[in-house]
Design a protein around this motif. Structure first.
Motif, short mmCIF file in Angstrom:
data_model
loop_
_atom_site.label_atom_id
_atom_site.label_comp_id
_atom_site.label_asym_id
_atom_site.label_seq_id
_atom_site.Cartn_x
_atom_site.Cartn_y
_atom_site.Cartn_z
N ALA A 5 0.84 -1.19 0.00
CA ALA A 5 0.00 0.00 0.00
C ALA A 5 0.87 1.24 0.00
O ALA A 5 1.99 1.25 0.54
CB ALA A 5 -0.93 0.02 1.22
N ALA A 6 0.37 2.28 -0.63
CA ALA A 6 0.95 3.62 -0.54
C ALA A 6 -0.14 4.53 0.02
O ALA A 6 -1.29 4.47 -0.44
CB ALA A 6 1.41 4.12 -1.90
N LEU A 7 0.20 5.33 1.00
CA LEU A 7 -0.76 6.23 1.63
C LEU A 7 -0.34 7.66 1.35
O LEU A 7 0.80 8.05 1.65
CB LEU A 7 -0.82 5.98 3.14
CG LEU A 7 -1.26 4.57 3.53
CD1 LEU A 7 -0.07 3.74 3.97
CD2 LEU A 7 -2.32 4.61 4.60
N LEU A 34 5.26 10.24 -4.87
CA LEU A 34 5.72 9.47 -6.03
C LEU A 34 6.65 8.34 -5.59
O LEU A 34 6.62 7.25 -6.17
CB LEU A 34 6.42 10.39 -7.02
CG LEU A 34 5.49 11.38 -7.74
CD1 LEU A 34 6.30 12.38 -8.56
CD2 LEU A 34 4.50 10.65 -8.63
N ASP A 35 7.44 8.58 -4.56
CA ASP A 35 8.28 7.50 -4.02
C ASP A 35 7.40 6.37 -3.48
O ASP A 35 7.71 5.18 -3.65
CB ASP A 35 9.18 8.03 -2.90
CG ASP A 35 10.30 8.91 -3.41
OD1 ASP A 35 10.58 8.88 -4.63
OD2 ASP A 35 10.90 9.64 -2.59
N ALA A 36 6.30 6.75 -2.82
CA ALA A 36 5.38 5.74 -2.27
C ALA A 36 4.74 4.92 -3.37
O ALA A 36 4.62 3.69 -3.26
CB ALA A 36 4.31 6.42 -1.41
N VAL A 37 4.34 5.57 -4.46
CA VAL A 37 3.75 4.84 -5.59
C VAL A 37 4.75 3.85 -6.17
O VAL A 37 4.38 2.77 -6.62
CB VAL A 37 3.23 5.82 -6.65
CG1 VAL A 37 2.78 5.08 -7.91
CG2 VAL A 37 2.07 6.64 -6.10
N LEU A 144 -3.61 2.12 -3.30
CA LEU A 144 -3.19 3.52 -3.18
C LEU A 144 -4.27 4.20 -2.36
O LEU A 144 -5.41 4.32 -2.81
CB LEU A 144 -3.04 4.17 -4.55
CG LEU A 144 -2.78 5.69 -4.57
CD1 LEU A 144 -1.54 6.04 -3.76
CD2 LEU A 144 -2.67 6.20 -6.00
N VAL A 145 -3.93 4.60 -1.15
CA VAL A 145 -4.91 5.07 -0.18
C VAL A 145 -4.77 6.58 -0.02
O VAL A 145 -3.78 7.07 0.53
CB VAL A 145 -4.71 4.37 1.18
CG1 VAL A 145 -5.80 4.78 2.16
CG2 VAL A 145 -4.68 2.86 1.00
#
Length: 236
Positions: A5-7, A34-37, A144-145
């Motif tokens: 997941a990316a928050l 963008l790093d989280a994605v 993607l939250v």
């Protein structure tokens, strides 16, 4: 099964065209998002589900290719959810449009995408159930939250200053950064409503999706530049 997941926060100001002159102030936040994605892509999911808060107490699904617009905030800009496809139906709500914009910036083409609008007043038990359903929708599901913390951190915040806001955001950031499923599931829906914390329901959908797994969490960024709590985190 849940795999990652990316928050990310979901203010329209995350989109530079909307932020205009204030855009550079949020550049570190955009970079963190963008790093989280990128963590989602590394998980090699079979499906990506984008969660976004909306007013109400229900849920509504949106197909890949659904289009969102920022005309409501004065910018002539449209974005599609994932790879462009013919997707008739309702336009994306703004929170999902911000998510779609993030995916477009990341050139997402790693897996099919589905949007799920989550009512901010959806009770916790229904949030958890929606998460379980999402996790069961494909062999490897990433989320993607989108969602913000309290909007009551300063006197200039949208909800004015509330002494409870900082404590709520601190607890939420800790739970998101450590992938603490019980802590997320226990977030007080009534308090979140009073503090205008739009992310509560989406975070609890994530907690339901991750049940039965042992994800590790990482908090990439935490700030409240306009009196609203913004968090960026990853689970994998």
């Amino acid at each position: 099964m849940f795999v990652a997941a990316a928050l990310c926060p979901c203010p329209p100001l995350l989109v530079p065209e909307v932020a205009a002159g204030a855009a550079p102030e949020l550049d570190p936040l955009r970079t963190a998002c963008l790093d989280a994605v990128g963590v989602l892509a590394a998980a090699r999911p079979d499906r990506l589900v984008v969660l976004g808060p909306v007013a109400g107490s229900g849920t509504e699904a949106y197909p890949q290719g659904a289009v969102g617009s920022f005309c409501g905030v004065g910018v002539d800009l449209e974005v599609a959810l994932g790879a462009a496809e013919e997707a008739p139906g309702s336009a994306l709500p703004q929170s999902l449009a911000v998510g779609a914009w993030l995916l477009s910036r990341a050139d997402w083409d790693d897996a099919p995408v589905q949007g799920l609008a989550v009512g901010e007043d959806l009770p916790p038990e229904r949030c958890l159930a929606a998460g379980r359903e999402a996790a069961a929708s494909a062999p490897r599901v990433a989320l993607l939250v989108m969602g913000d913390g309290s909007a009551c951190r300063t006197v200039k915040a949208p909800g004015y200053l509330d002494a409870r806001a900082e404590g709520f955001d601190t607890a939420a950031a800790r739970a998101l950064g450590t992938a603490d499923l019980p802590a997320l599931g226990a977030l007080d829906a009534a308090l979140a409503r009073e503090l205008q914390a739009r992310g509560r329901a989406c975070w609890q959908v994530l907690a339901g999706a991750a049940e039965g797994t042992s994800p590790s969490g990482r908090l990439l960024r935490e700030e409240a530049p306009y009196g609203v709590g913004y968090f960026v985190a990853t689970w994998s």
